[in-house]
Design an enzyme around this catalytic site. Sequence first.
Site, short mmCIF file in Angstrom:
data_model
loop_
_atom_site.label_atom_id
_atom_site.label_comp_id
_atom_site.label_asym_id
_atom_site.label_seq_id
_atom_site.Cartn_x
_atom_site.Cartn_y
_atom_site.Cartn_z
N LYS A 1 0.82 -1.21 0.00
CA LYS A 1 0.00 0.00 0.00
C LYS A 1 0.86 1.27 0.00
CE LYS A 1 -3.73 -2.41 2.33
NZ LYS A 1 -4.49 -2.75 1.12
N ASP B 1 -5.46 3.05 -2.84
CA ASP B 1 -4.17 3.75 -2.87
C ASP B 1 -4.22 4.94 -3.84
OD1 ASP B 1 -3.16 1.81 -1.13
OD2 ASP B 1 -2.69 0.48 -2.82
N ASN C 1 -11.53 10.60 -6.66
CA ASN C 1 -12.43 9.60 -7.26
C ASN C 1 -12.00 9.25 -8.69
OD1 ASN C 1 -14.25 9.01 -5.20
ND2 ASN C 1 -15.67 10.67 -5.76
O1 RIB Z 1 -3.64 -1.79 -1.58
C1 RIB Z 1 -3.20 -2.86 -2.39
C2 RIB Z 1 -1.99 -3.51 -1.79
O2 RIB Z 1 -2.33 -4.17 -0.60
C3 RIB Z 1 -1.35 -4.55 -2.66
O3 RIB Z 1 -0.43 -4.01 -3.57
C4 RIB Z 1 -0.74 -5.52 -1.65
O4 RIB Z 1 0.64 -5.50 -1.63
C5 RIB Z 1 -1.35 -5.14 -0.32
O5 RIB Z 1 -0.44 -4.57 0.50
#
Ligand code: RIB
Length: 312
Positions: free
Chosen positions: A43, A256, A280
Amino acid sequence: MKKNVTGVVVGSLNMDLIVTGESIPKPGETVSANHFITIPGGKGANQAVACANLGATIRMVGRVGDDNFGKELKKSLSLNNIDNSFVLVDKKTSTGVALISVDKDGENSISAVYGANMSFPKKQLEAAKESLNGADFLLLQNEVPVELNISIAKYAKSKNIPVFWDPAPSNDESIGIMEFCSYLTPNSIEAEKITGLSIKTPEQAVQACEAISRSYPEVIPLITLNKEGVAVSFDSNAKIIKGFEVDVIDTIGAGDAFIAGLAISIAEGNDFINACNFANASAALSVTKQGAQTAMPNRNNVEDFLRTFIKF
Ligand code: RIB
């Protein structure tokens, strides 16, 4: 309006091992899938790449093992123009990995082994503090030690640097970050854990935002709801800001991409609603490609996309 903002991400780097098939296996079930790929993730690193693609100068603070995955993950940061000099190499623990199953609708489930991400020598906090020099924002998630997150959030607040926190995955101890946090971006599962409320509808997400605002008046909650958009509570006004319908390949990096877009837009001085639309759009575009880092849109993609949806 400020341009060329600088951000710091303190967070995780994982190698994502992604299997795509018809369905995600239930407990005890074996399913046959049709595609496997290995892509840099985590993340923290995903958010760093998303921010860099959107035009920010980014420093990443994290830990990898002394192995090939660790080398690849650091390289992926530098290929995305991110300062990886605060990513330390742990000689004793291996690099984090995440096993990700994606179904035909693009939904996913993730099991991660965090490895080096969870080591916390004192120099990690020192590196994090040093990286914040001149920063406009700090991004945090829950894939590194809670003590590191709380300490660096407290330090950032003491320097008037806004903290954007993605409380994923849920972790009861991490609630201590709230005292130092400006913007909180859980999905509905994480928001249920924080509030104790059931969130099955957008209206319930709005109520959960109100509950968070009552308990933590200094925190702006944004509960992400996939294509429904985001529930927010801002200036004593809780509501839904609608998202965008797109063709979904996978949703791995959506959260993310959302927090990255939000942090950059706020740091640039945009108003809150515009920042939510930008976030968004960033999230919507990220689900139209495979993987997380590989799917993060760039600035032009997001601005063009917004122009087609929103008439200014
Ligand atoms: O938010 C997605 C991420 O969560 C992935 O890339 C994985 O590595 C987990 O950490």
